[in-house]
Design a protein around this motif. Sequence first.
Motif, short mmCIF file in Angstrom:
data_model
loop_
_atom_site.label_atom_id
_atom_site.label_comp_id
_atom_site.label_asym_id
_atom_site.label_seq_id
_atom_site.Cartn_x
_atom_site.Cartn_y
_atom_site.Cartn_z
N VAL A 167 0.88 -1.23 0.11
CA VAL A 167 0.23 -0.07 -0.03
C VAL A 167 0.86 1.32 -0.02
CG1 VAL A 167 -1.78 1.26 1.22
CG2 VAL A 167 -1.79 -1.12 1.39
N THR A 168 0.50 2.21 -0.91
CA THR A 168 1.25 3.54 -0.75
C THR A 168 -0.04 4.56 -0.81
OG1 THR A 168 2.51 5.27 -1.54
CG2 THR A 168 1.27 3.90 -3.37
N GLN A 169 -0.04 5.62 0.34
CA GLN A 169 -0.92 6.44 0.20
C GLN A 169 -0.58 7.88 -0.39
OE1 GLN A 169 -1.58 5.18 4.81
NE2 GLN A 169 -2.65 7.31 4.34
N ARG A 181 -8.52 1.95 -0.47
CA ARG A 181 -7.83 0.76 0.50
C ARG A 181 -8.80 0.13 1.50
NH1 ARG A 181 -4.70 5.70 0.67
NH2 ARG A 181 -6.06 6.56 2.16
N CYS A 195 3.67 -1.26 3.90
CA CYS A 195 3.25 0.09 3.53
C CYS A 195 4.29 1.20 3.16
CB CYS A 195 2.37 0.72 4.58
SG CYS A 195 3.38 1.28 6.26
N ASP A 199 4.51 7.25 4.19
CA ASP A 199 3.14 7.37 4.95
C ASP A 199 3.08 7.29 6.31
OD1 ASP A 199 2.34 7.53 2.18
OD2 ASP A 199 1.82 5.19 1.96
N SER A 202 0.57 6.60 10.10
CA SER A 202 -0.47 6.55 9.28
C SER A 202 -1.84 6.02 10.08
CB SER A 202 -0.06 5.63 8.03
OG SER A 202 -1.38 5.21 7.31
N ALA A 205 -2.41 2.52 8.71
CA ALA A 205 -1.19 1.38 9.14
C ALA A 205 -1.80 1.40 10.81
CB ALA A 205 0.03 2.00 9.06
N THR A 217 7.24 -1.97 6.54
CA THR A 217 7.28 -0.77 5.59
C THR A 217 8.61 -0.87 4.56
OG1 THR A 217 7.42 1.85 5.87
CG2 THR A 217 8.65 0.50 7.65
#
Length: 243
Positions: A167-169, A181, A195, A199, A202, A205, A217
Amino acid sequence: MSGRTPERLAFLTERPFAHRGLHGARVSENGMAAFDAAIAGGFGIECDVRLSRDGVPVVFHDAVLDRMTAAAGPIAERSAAELEGVTLPDGGGVPRLSTLLERCAGGTPLLIEIKIDRWREAAPLCAGVAQALARHGGGAAAVMSFDPVAMRWFARHAPDVVRGMVVTQQGKRKLRGRIERALALALARPDFIACDIRDLPSPFAARCRGKGLPVLTWTVRDAADRARAAAHADQIIFERADD
């Protein structure tokens, strides 16, 4: 779920993972020399996997050969045997996933990132990875992907394989990103999250950790990243500062 117990998932947090192996100026990413260096250093390994023309999972990040080799064109247009003969900058070839699994059989934890550019690639690549894992006894290995469809495939067809969402924000912090998400989590039903270090901290997270999902991460490169990860994640996927 694939048995989300502390014992089953312990390998995810026991040691740092070398991003695409322990590579550097003279050691190519995703090559056997980088993987051997990670094993020698006592690290876990993160790698990227794509499908060859003849349906064999091979270890390579990009969809095309151009950046990392003197050859050109899509990975998907060459057989696994042809790709083994394509030379990386350090002189090694493009390895098969089965070769890496054999090398990790001594207990090195492995994160396998499923790289998918089109939805129709998901099922054959996931099936090939699942077959390779089954042949080599699974071991301390997990699959992960940005694509929830790939992780959904494992949830349905190979639920015993530990699976994670990458996941990336970045560029996705507004409502649409939050909805994406949430839908990805519902679809993939992951055992862990990987992640973007950028981010952290978060709320997303933190909520995942609160639900019992280990949070890894990527890509941790310096002391500041390590400090942030120590406060907000359970383990790192790293590259050396001199890479």
